[in-house]
Design a protein around this motif. Structure first.
Motif, PDB file in Angstrom:
ATOM      1  N   ASN A 315      45.968 -36.304  29.481  1.00 51.63           N
ATOM      2  CA  ASN A 315      46.683 -36.275  28.211  1.00 51.63           C
ATOM      3  C   ASN A 315      47.480 -34.986  28.140  1.00 51.63           C
ATOM      4  N   ALA A 316      48.016 -34.692  26.976  1.00 55.51           N
ATOM      5  CA  ALA A 316      48.870 -33.515  26.836  1.00 55.51           C
ATOM      6  C   ALA A 316      48.105 -32.208  26.983  1.00 55.51           C
ATOM      7  N   ASN A 317      46.790 -32.248  26.815  1.00 58.66           N
ATOM      8  CA  ASN A 317      45.979 -31.041  26.889  1.00 58.66           C
ATOM      9  C   ASN A 317      45.216 -30.940  28.199  1.00 58.66           C
ATOM     10  N   THR A 318      45.767 -31.490  29.254  1.00 56.61           N
ATOM     11  CA  THR A 318      45.087 -31.519  30.551  1.00 56.61           C
ATOM     12  C   THR A 318      45.911 -30.775  31.584  1.00 56.61           C
ATOM     13  N   ASP A 319      45.239 -29.970  32.387  1.00 52.37           N
ATOM     14  CA  ASP A 319      45.862 -29.281  33.513  1.00 52.37           C
ATOM     15  C   ASP A 319      45.497 -29.999  34.803  1.00 52.37           C
ATOM     16  N   PHE A 320      46.469 -30.072  35.729  1.00 50.09           N
ATOM     17  CA  PHE A 320      46.246 -30.777  36.995  1.00 50.09           C
ATOM     18  C   PHE A 320      46.540 -29.837  38.160  1.00 50.09           C
ATOM     19  N   ILE A 321      45.701 -29.924  39.166  1.00 50.21           N
ATOM     20  CA  ILE A 321      45.979 -29.281  40.444  1.00 50.21           C
ATOM     21  C   ILE A 321      45.559 -30.247  41.550  1.00 50.21           C
ATOM     22  N   TRP A 322      46.223 -30.121  42.686  1.00 47.23           N
ATOM     23  CA  TRP A 322      45.913 -30.952  43.836  1.00 47.23           C
ATOM     24  C   TRP A 322      45.409 -30.067  44.968  1.00 47.23           C
TER      25      TRP A 322
END
Length: 521
Positions: A315-322
């Motif tokens: 959602n808008a309050n989520t951080d993503f890293i790969w």
């Protein structure tokens, strides 16, 4: 000991000790029902904003309840029909309504118009058979709906329409025969539904071609155990995929996922779905299901690839890293060779190479760091040009073989239908020769056949006489020998080889004598 204080200081002034009991009674009355009409019925137990009227043989809600209650328990009664008048007054602050273990068989439209702010509704353990369209449409803020242990066999696609805030739906222990895909796709889908319990129903199979449309954040909350599944490799691959992702719906109920394996039309047995070497399902089938679910991607060398992080926390309050196969971190707004990560979690590989193949992990974490999830995605890289050349060579070989077969068939047909038949021609030539032979015989015959007597015809039966004429232009050196016509050579030879009796030897010798003919002068 004397009491020096004879008055009690209050906001209203001094109160005499004799009125102390009256003041206490007044305060209790105001506390119990401040600004609200109604009292606690004798059949119920009241605790401020909680009212319990369980097991009191009630058929409807008492009309003299407090209007500002927040929780109402009417379980273990004999309420049978929910219509627009089953709740006589409006309960604007009621957020929990419990109606389990009643005799409810039907729900009419408008049944919950007097309770618009419900967040939890418990209708479990009743006798509902169907859920009609839009019966919950007034419950705009409903979050939890319990319908387990009923007799529900049909759900209208619009039954839960309008429940945009619904997060948990319990449908366990009913008679459903199809998985309710309308909850996830279509016009009446529930975008916030994170928990769906359809365990212990009568669902034999799953819609494998549509389950990939369900977002990953909702897949995790689907509970399917206890259904009479038919053994199938696609279903097995789906559950294995969920197991590998540590879905609690599979991890916690691993031994409750069974399927029915038929040995013949009459005999079957229950087997565990989540077991090694299940039905000898091949890896290609399992990987094919993973591709359908979007967790195995095929990339071509040099062609741009986009992979989405399908996480339930997205959602808008989520951080993503790969994290790449070489444990390299891929983060948004960070320049990296050949890789780019967007804020919505999408990973872009600009120009895939063979060394870019492997397992990539997407880590999603909300801003408060209270919830995180890891999603593994396998990327296979292949060379499209090489594959295309091999495919082209295979096509050329197949086309050449097909063309040779067609040409052979055409030649055979030409040979059969366009060349003259030697049998017919041979028969025709023999007929022509016989006609010529008959013509010569009739010309050289001494008389008509009718002049001979019957005895002579009988005696001469089987005899053949040949009359030969010498050629006028006899070649020198033949000494007057007769030369047959070229066209009659075959005929004469055939006649001479025919069966003859012993009495015909003289006539034959006289005809074919070596004595030369002497021409008269």
């Amino acid at each position: 000991m004397s009491l020096r204080v004879h008055t009690l200081p209050t906001l209203l002034g001094a109160v005499r000790p004799g009125c102390r009991e009256l003041l206490c009674l007044l305060m209790i009355t105001v506390t119990v029902g401040p600004g609200a009409s109604g009292v606690c019925p004798t059949a119920c137990i009241c605790a401020t904003d909680i009212v319990s009227c369980t097991n009191k043989n009630l058929s409807k809600v008492p009309g003299n309840l407090f209007r500002l209650i927040k929780r109402l328990d009417l379980s273990y009664n004999r309420i049978g029909l929910l219509d627009s008048e089953w709740i006589p007054v409006s309960f604007a602050k009621l957020n929990t309504l419990i109606l389990r273990h009643n005799n409810i068989t039907s729900i009419s439209t408008g049944s919950f118009s007097t309770t618009p702010n419900l967040k939890c509704l418990d209708l479990s353990s009743n006798k509902l058979k169907t859920v009609k369209n839009a019966v919950f449409q007034e419950l705009k803020v409903l979050e939890v709906l319990l319908l387990y242990n009923n007799h529900i066999s049909y759900l209208d696609p619009s039954a839960f329409g309008g429940l945009s805030q619904l997060q948990k739906l319990y449908l366990s222990g009913n008679f459903l025969t199809q998985f309710p895909m309308d909850l996830y796709v279509g016009r009446f889908k529930l975008p916030e539904l994170m928990f769906l319990d359809v365990s212990y129903n009568r669902i034999p199979s799953m819609p494998m071609h549509h389950i990939n449309l369900v977002p990953g954040k909702q897949l995790r909350g689907i509970y399917l155990h206890g259904n009479p599944f038919v053994c199938d490799c696609s279903l097995y691959s789906l559950l294995v995929f969920w197991y590998r992702r540590h879905f609690s719906s599979v991890m916690d109920f691993k031994n409750d996922y069974t399927c029915r394996l038929w040995s013949d039309s009459r005999h079957s047995r229950q087997v565990l779905l989540l077991q090694d070497s299940f039905m000898n399902c091949s890896d290609s089938i399992i990987n094919g299901s993973f591709r359908a679910l979007g967790f195995i991607h095929e990339a071509q060398v040099g062609e741009r690839l986009i992979v989405h992080c399908d996480s339930k926390t997205g959602n808008a309050n989520t951080d993503f890293i790969w994290m790449g196969p070489d444990n390299r971190l891929l983060e948004p707004d960070k320049e990296m060779e050949n890789f780019h990560v967007f804020h919505n979690g999408s990973l872009v590989i600009e120009s895939p190479r063979f060394e870019d193949a492997g397992v990539y992990s997407c880590i999603a974490m909300n801003k408060q760091r209270l919830l995180n999830e890891t999603v593994d995605v396998t990327i296979n890289v292949s060379n499209f040009t090489v594959s295309r050349s091999h495919a082209h060579e295979a096509f050329n070989t197949a086309f050449t073989t097909l063309a040779a077969c067609v040409a052979s068939i055409v030649l055979v047909l030409l040979y059969l239908y366009l060349t003259p038949c030697p049998c017919k021609c041979k028969t025709k030539r023999q007929k022509n020769m016989l006609h010529q032979s008959n013509a010569h015989s009739s010309i050289l015959s001494p008389g008509p056949a009718g002049d001979a007597s019957a005895d002579e015809r009988k005696a001469g039966a089987g005899k053949r006489v040949v009359f030969l004429e010498p050629l006028k232009d006899t070649a020198a050196g033949q000494n007057g020998k007769v030369r047959l016509f070229p066209s009659e050579a075959v005929i004469a030879e055939g006649i001479l080889k025919s069966t003859r009796g012993k009495s015909d030897s003289d006539s034959v010798n006289s005809v074919f004598s070596d004595t030369p003919f002497v021409a008269s002068t």
